[in-house]
Design an enzyme around this catalytic site. Structure first.
Site, PDB file in Angstrom:
ATOM      1  N   ASP A  52      17.505  33.021  14.313  1.00  0.00           N
ATOM      2  CA  ASP A  52      16.649  32.417  15.117  1.00  0.00           C
ATOM      3  C   ASP A  52      15.543  33.339  15.572  1.00  0.00           C
ATOM      4  OD1 ASP A  52      15.803  30.819  17.709  1.00  0.00           O
ATOM      5  OD2 ASP A  52      16.189  32.719  18.661  1.00  0.00           O
ATOM      6  N   GLU A 124      19.524  28.045  10.964  1.00  0.00           N
ATOM      7  CA  GLU A 124      19.232  29.575  11.513  1.00  0.00           C
ATOM      8  C   GLU A 124      20.242  30.543  10.943  1.00  0.00           C
ATOM      9  OE1 GLU A 124      17.003  28.625  15.585  1.00  0.00           O
ATOM     10  OE2 GLU A 124      19.140  28.941  15.760  1.00  0.00           O
TER      11      GLU A 124
END
Length: 238
Positions: A52, A124
């Site tokens: 992320d 992610e």
């Protein structure tokens, strides 16, 4: 001796490496990146946390370089449109992550491999795994390749609000009733469902319908259709 299912899994992972444009030196990292928390404690949540941060930085730098005259607020909005869950889930689907996910029995039966949040998290975590398996430069190159078309299509004048928001603002500006979204039909088996969503707009006098792999995407598509019809009926207001 490896089982037939083990061989199939290896083939799926190898095909995924090709789609990702990256060959893992440590296949266990890719396996971990594809392991949802429903399989147990050894899951992808830590890799997701890492990925992320990386994707946010890479996209921020790409936008900074692409739009040298853009203000901070503009860059923030553009980045948000690219790294939001829906976009990450779309990319995860395009890369075929869902076919390789390791899910608990209940999660798989409920169609978890098609769920937006799970696909977005898996993308992610895969980014985090590529970074750990290689380096920042290699990971950045992968991300920019995956996002290339979306980055290319961006424009500072582009309205980056989603269709539901734009439809709501369109109706509010004209003091009209807000749209109502309903689930019309669920198609397919539990592990491969599609949803037919409707968007009822009183100003139109009818509803629009759209089919998608999730309710949220279906609502966005139906809203986009409704907005298109409204603008066509009042071109002078566009």
């Amino acid at each position: 001796m490896k089982s037939a299912s083990s061989h199939a899994q290896q083939r799926n992972l190898q095909a995924l490496n090709l789609r990702l444009g990256y060959q893992f030196k440590n296949p266990d990292l890719l396996q971990l990146a594809l392991s949802h928390r429903s399989v147990g404690a050894n899951n992808n949540e830590r890799l997701e946390f890492l990925g992320d941060s990386i994707v946010n930085f890479v996209i921020a730098e790409a936008l900074y370089r692409k739009f040298p005259k853009a203000k901070e607020g503009q860059l923030s909005r553009l980045r948000a449109s690219l790294v939001k869950g829906v976009t990450l889930a779309e990319l995860g689907k395009e890369l075929g992550l869902g076919d390789c996910l390791r899910l608990g029995t209940g999660e798989r039966k409920s169609g978890g491999q098609r769920r937006e949040s799970i696909l977005a998290d898996a993308l992610e975590s895969t980014i985090g795994a590529i970074y750990l398996d290689s380096d920042m430069s290699t990971c950045q190159a992968c991300i920019l390749t995956w996002f290339d078309g979306r980055l290319h299509d961006l424009d500072l004048d582009t309205n980056n609000k989603d269709a539901k928001t734009r439809l709501q603002e369109y109706l509010q500006a004209r003091k009209q009733e807000l749209p109502v979204y309903d689930l019309v039909q669920v198609k397919g088996q539990d592990h491969e469902q599609t949803f037919v969503m409707s968007c009822q707009v009183e100003m139109l006098g009818k509803s629009t319908q759209a089919e998608a792999s999730s309710r949220r995407i279906g609502e966005q598509k139906a809203a986009a259709l409704a907005l298109q019809l409204l603008e066509q009926s009042a071109p002078e207001e566009i």
